[in-house]
Design a protein around this motif. Structure first.
Motif, mmCIF file in Angstrom:
data_model
loop_
_atom_site.group_PDB
_atom_site.id
_atom_site.type_symbol
_atom_site.label_atom_id
_atom_site.label_comp_id
_atom_site.label_asym_id
_atom_site.label_seq_id
_atom_site.Cartn_x
_atom_site.Cartn_y
_atom_site.Cartn_z
ATOM 1 N N ARG A 92 40.580 22.003 -27.785
ATOM 2 C CA ARG A 92 39.531 21.528 -28.699
ATOM 3 C C ARG A 92 38.660 20.480 -28.020
ATOM 4 N NH1 ARG A 92 39.856 22.683 -34.115
ATOM 5 N NH2 ARG A 92 38.913 20.687 -34.636
ATOM 6 N N SER A 93 39.272 19.605 -27.242
ATOM 7 C CA SER A 93 38.496 18.560 -26.562
ATOM 8 C C SER A 93 37.529 19.138 -25.542
ATOM 9 C CB SER A 93 39.433 17.555 -25.893
ATOM 10 O OG SER A 93 40.027 18.107 -24.722
ATOM 11 N N LEU A 94 37.848 20.341 -25.032
ATOM 12 C CA LEU A 94 36.980 21.005 -24.049
ATOM 13 C C LEU A 94 35.948 21.911 -24.716
ATOM 14 C CD1 LEU A 94 39.716 21.913 -21.414
ATOM 15 C CD2 LEU A 94 37.839 20.280 -21.098
ATOM 16 N N GLY A 95 35.903 21.910 -26.041
ATOM 17 C CA GLY A 95 34.892 22.667 -26.754
ATOM 18 C C GLY A 95 35.302 24.047 -27.200
ATOM 19 N N VAL A 96 36.580 24.388 -27.074
ATOM 20 C CA VAL A 96 37.055 25.688 -27.525
ATOM 21 C C VAL A 96 37.019 25.740 -29.052
ATOM 22 C CG1 VAL A 96 39.039 27.258 -27.611
ATOM 23 C CG2 VAL A 96 38.510 26.003 -25.498
ATOM 24 N N THR A 97 36.482 26.812 -29.599
ATOM 25 C CA THR A 97 36.537 27.061 -31.039
ATOM 26 C C THR A 97 37.854 27.756 -31.352
ATOM 27 O OG1 THR A 97 34.138 27.257 -31.211
ATOM 28 C CG2 THR A 97 35.457 28.240 -32.982
ATOM 29 N N ILE A 98 38.660 27.176 -32.222
ATOM 30 C CA ILE A 98 39.954 27.754 -32.597
ATOM 31 C C ILE A 98 39.880 28.180 -34.053
ATOM 32 C CG2 ILE A 98 42.422 27.308 -32.916
ATOM 33 C CD1 ILE A 98 42.294 25.383 -30.564
ATOM 34 N N ARG A 99 40.128 29.461 -34.287
ATOM 35 C CA ARG A 99 40.091 30.007 -35.649
ATOM 36 C C ARG A 99 41.472 30.541 -35.991
ATOM 37 N NH1 ARG A 99 34.918 33.936 -35.459
ATOM 38 N NH2 ARG A 99 35.622 34.347 -37.612
ATOM 39 N N GLU A 100 42.232 29.745 -36.730
ATOM 40 C CA GLU A 100 43.559 30.162 -37.155
ATOM 41 C C GLU A 100 43.451 31.024 -38.418
ATOM 42 O OE1 GLU A 100 46.503 26.747 -35.498
ATOM 43 O OE2 GLU A 100 45.321 26.162 -37.261
ATOM 44 N N ASN A 101 44.568 31.693 -38.745
ATOM 45 C CA ASN A 101 44.604 32.616 -39.886
ATOM 46 C C ASN A 101 43.483 33.653 -39.795
ATOM 47 O OD1 ASN A 101 46.837 31.257 -41.278
ATOM 48 N ND2 ASN A 101 45.363 29.578 -41.512
ATOM 49 N N THR A 102 43.250 34.119 -38.577
ATOM 50 C CA THR A 102 42.184 35.088 -38.298
ATOM 51 C C THR A 102 42.744 36.203 -37.425
ATOM 52 O OG1 THR A 102 40.551 33.283 -38.373
ATOM 53 C CG2 THR A 102 39.834 35.370 -37.390
ATOM 54 N N PRO A 103 43.343 37.230 -38.033
ATOM 55 C CA PRO A 103 43.922 38.308 -37.227
ATOM 56 C C PRO A 103 42.849 39.147 -36.541
ATOM 57 C CG PRO A 103 44.843 38.264 -39.461
ATOM 58 C CD PRO A 103 43.642 37.376 -39.460
ATOM 59 N N ALA A 104 43.142 39.561 -35.308
ATOM 60 C CA ALA A 104 42.303 40.523 -34.592
ATOM 61 C C ALA A 104 42.924 41.903 -34.741
ATOM 62 C CB ALA A 104 42.190 40.140 -33.131
ATOM 63 N N GLU A 105 42.085 42.903 -34.965
ATOM 64 C CA GLU A 105 42.597 44.240 -35.239
ATOM 65 C C GLU A 105 42.315 45.250 -34.136
ATOM 66 O OE1 GLU A 105 40.881 45.113 -39.071
ATOM 67 O OE2 GLU A 105 42.540 44.092 -40.119
ATOM 68 N N ALA A 148 46.335 38.070 -25.705
ATOM 69 C CA ALA A 148 47.480 37.174 -25.540
ATOM 70 C C ALA A 148 48.230 37.086 -26.861
ATOM 71 C CB ALA A 148 47.010 35.791 -25.093
ATOM 72 N N ALA A 149 48.382 38.230 -27.510
ATOM 73 C CA ALA A 149 48.898 38.275 -28.875
ATOM 74 C C ALA A 149 50.406 38.420 -28.946
ATOM 75 C CB ALA A 149 48.222 39.404 -29.643
ATOM 76 N N GLY A 150 51.117 38.167 -27.854
ATOM 77 C CA GLY A 150 52.571 38.211 -27.894
ATOM 78 C C GLY A 150 53.085 39.577 -28.287
ATOM 79 N N ALA A 151 54.055 39.605 -29.187
ATOM 80 C CA ALA A 151 54.620 40.882 -29.630
ATOM 81 C C ALA A 151 53.565 41.780 -30.266
ATOM 82 C CB ALA A 151 55.752 40.634 -30.615
ATOM 83 N N TRP A 152 52.531 41.188 -30.862
ATOM 84 C CA TRP A 152 51.456 41.956 -31.484
ATOM 85 C C TRP A 152 50.481 42.515 -30.448
ATOM 86 C CZ3 TRP A 152 53.927 37.869 -33.547
ATOM 87 C CH2 TRP A 152 54.449 38.014 -34.844
ATOM 88 N N GLY A 153 50.583 42.067 -29.219
ATOM 89 C CA GLY A 153 49.732 42.604 -28.163
ATOM 90 C C GLY A 153 49.968 44.076 -27.917
ATOM 91 N N THR A 154 51.182 44.540 -28.223
ATOM 92 C CA THR A 154 51.506 45.955 -28.064
ATOM 93 C C THR A 154 50.589 46.827 -28.906
ATOM 94 O OG1 THR A 154 53.813 45.351 -27.673
ATOM 95 C CG2 THR A 154 53.368 47.631 -28.263
ATOM 96 N N GLY A 155 50.337 46.416 -30.138
ATOM 97 C CA GLY A 155 49.467 47.185 -31.022
ATOM 98 C C GLY A 155 48.030 47.203 -30.542
ATOM 99 N N LEU A 156 47.544 46.069 -30.047
ATOM 100 C CA LEU A 156 46.181 46.020 -29.524
ATOM 101 C C LEU A 156 46.040 46.909 -28.291
ATOM 102 C CD1 LEU A 156 45.379 42.210 -29.892
ATOM 103 C CD2 LEU A 156 44.369 44.091 -31.200
ATOM 104 N N ALA A 157 47.077 46.913 -27.436
ATOM 105 C CA ALA A 157 47.044 47.779 -26.257
ATOM 106 C C ALA A 157 47.070 49.253 -26.665
ATOM 107 C CB ALA A 157 48.216 47.452 -25.336
#
Length: 376
Positions: free
Chosen positions: A167-180, A207-216
């Motif tokens: 956040r200090s480096l200007g990254v926008t973080i959007r939680e509770n926002t699933p990618a499909e 970088a979705a961890g266990a959910w990265g399998t579905g995106l792949a």
């Protein structure tokens, strides 16, 4: 991967997943001057990152990961500079104990393989040296494999430090926002978000961890990765009895004692994971066996009270190696998921590798063993 300019409605890098791998990628990319938006389906560090044992380990790594692990150690030592916090990092050494002659032979073989590959960080010690180092061990142990400059850090403290830095480096973080889904478009990619929204970027990292399998899988890249809920336990404070991080050869156990006297116990026992809901449940038979393993090695723990037991969902690949590197089907997509229960130690470095991939730069590591198409 060639850079194209980000426009007013397109960021340089979209990071999918707010665990330590995703946060590290966001930090490294932002530090390199890229505009970054990170989307996280729940809250940052909710699953594998917070259920980690916190080991910063090059000991007993798969040969393909040794170079990464040794380099990552250098970055953990620089945590105050890189993340504004020491992240609980301590260079305590890691010790892999042999409880019988068969296990000792296994450690000897492991040391020989590591040495044959040109690595000298692992040291084999006998019974006397082991008990001089860890006198509280039960009396049946035979020796150990040791890495002196390995250590541990605090996973939750690390999540908070990485997130603050991003956040200090200007990254926008959007939680509770699933990618499909992720699709290619001219000049970049489109990340489809739940509810119909879209995030456009020049490059995206899965970088979705266990959910990265579905995106792949959604981009035609099937991987052999299964979701598990890795279990952890912490005890009440007890008197100091062990300084190194302890593991065993042939028994599932990872154990360390904090400066406050609490003992963190893990080792890969699995609970139940539900990717659809994000829920995870404990398997108390596994918890009981994990605690029994700890008491077998350290009888002092027989009367210690458990304060908390928890689990978080992680993706475990069939070969126990992460999926790391460019997508073969979608230009502009980078995979960095399924670190198989041992990505914590690597996370500061993986962010730098991803940032280099996003900028088309040479990161200096052989990522061939981690390629997404190795399962084809």
């Amino acid at each position: 991967m060639v850079m194209t300019a980000a426009g007013p409605d397109r960021v340089d890098l979209a990071v999918i997943g707010g665990g330590l791998i995703g946060l590290s990628a966001a930090v490294a990319a932002a530090r390199a001057g890229l505009s970054v938006t990170l989307v996280e389906a729940r809250t940052c560090g909710r699953h594998a990152s917070s259920a980690s044992a916190g080991g910063v380990r090059s000991l007993n790594r798969h040969p393909a990961e040794i170079a990464l692990a040794r380099r990552a150690l250098e970055l953990w030592r620089r945590a105050p500079e890189l993340f504004g916090d020491h992240c609980g990092y301590a260079e305590s050494s890691q010790v892999r104990v042999a409880e019988d002659e068969e296990a000792m032979a296994g450690l000897e073989a492991r040391r020989a393989r590591s040495k044959a590959l040109g690595w000298s960080h692992e040291k084999l010690i006998g019974r006397d040296a082991l008990y001089a180092r860890v006198p509280s061990l039960a009396g049946h142990c035979r020796g150990a494999l040791v890495v002196e400059d390995d250590g541990f850090a605090d996973p939750l403290r690390s999540v908070h430090a990485f997130r603050r830095t991003a956040r200090s480096l200007g990254v926008t973080i959007r939680e509770n926002t699933p990618a499909e889904a992720v699709t290619a478009e001219p000049g970049g990619v489109v990340v489809a978000l739940a509810g119909g929204a879209e995030l456009r970027a020049r490059v995206a990292v899965n970088a979705a961890g266990a959910w990265g399998t579905g995106l792949a899988a959604a981009v035609g890249e099937a991987v052999k990765v299964r979701p598990v809920a890795l279990q952890m336990t912490v005890t009440e404070p007890v008197r100091a009895f062990v300084k190194p991080v302890i593991g065993t050869h042939g028994r599932k156990l990872s154990l360390k004692q904090s400066e406050h006297g609490t003992v963190v116990i893990g080792g890969g026992f699995e609970g139940r994971a539900d990717l659809a809901t994000g829920d995870s449940d404990l398997d108390f038979a596994g918890v009981t066996q994990n605690l029994a393993n700890a008491v077998r090695l350290f009888p002092i723990l027989a009367d210690a009270r458990v304060v908390r037991t928890w689990c978080g969902i992680e993706g475990i690949a069939a070969d126990d190696l992460p999926v790391l590197g460019p997508s073969r089907t979608v230009p502009g997509l980078i995979h960095a998921f399924a670190f198989s229960g041992h990505g914590f130690a690597l996370c500061p470095l993986i962010g730098e590798v991803v940032a280099d991939l996003a900028r088309g730069r040479n990161h200096g590591f052989d990522l061939t063993p981690f390629a997404v198409d190795r399962f084809a």
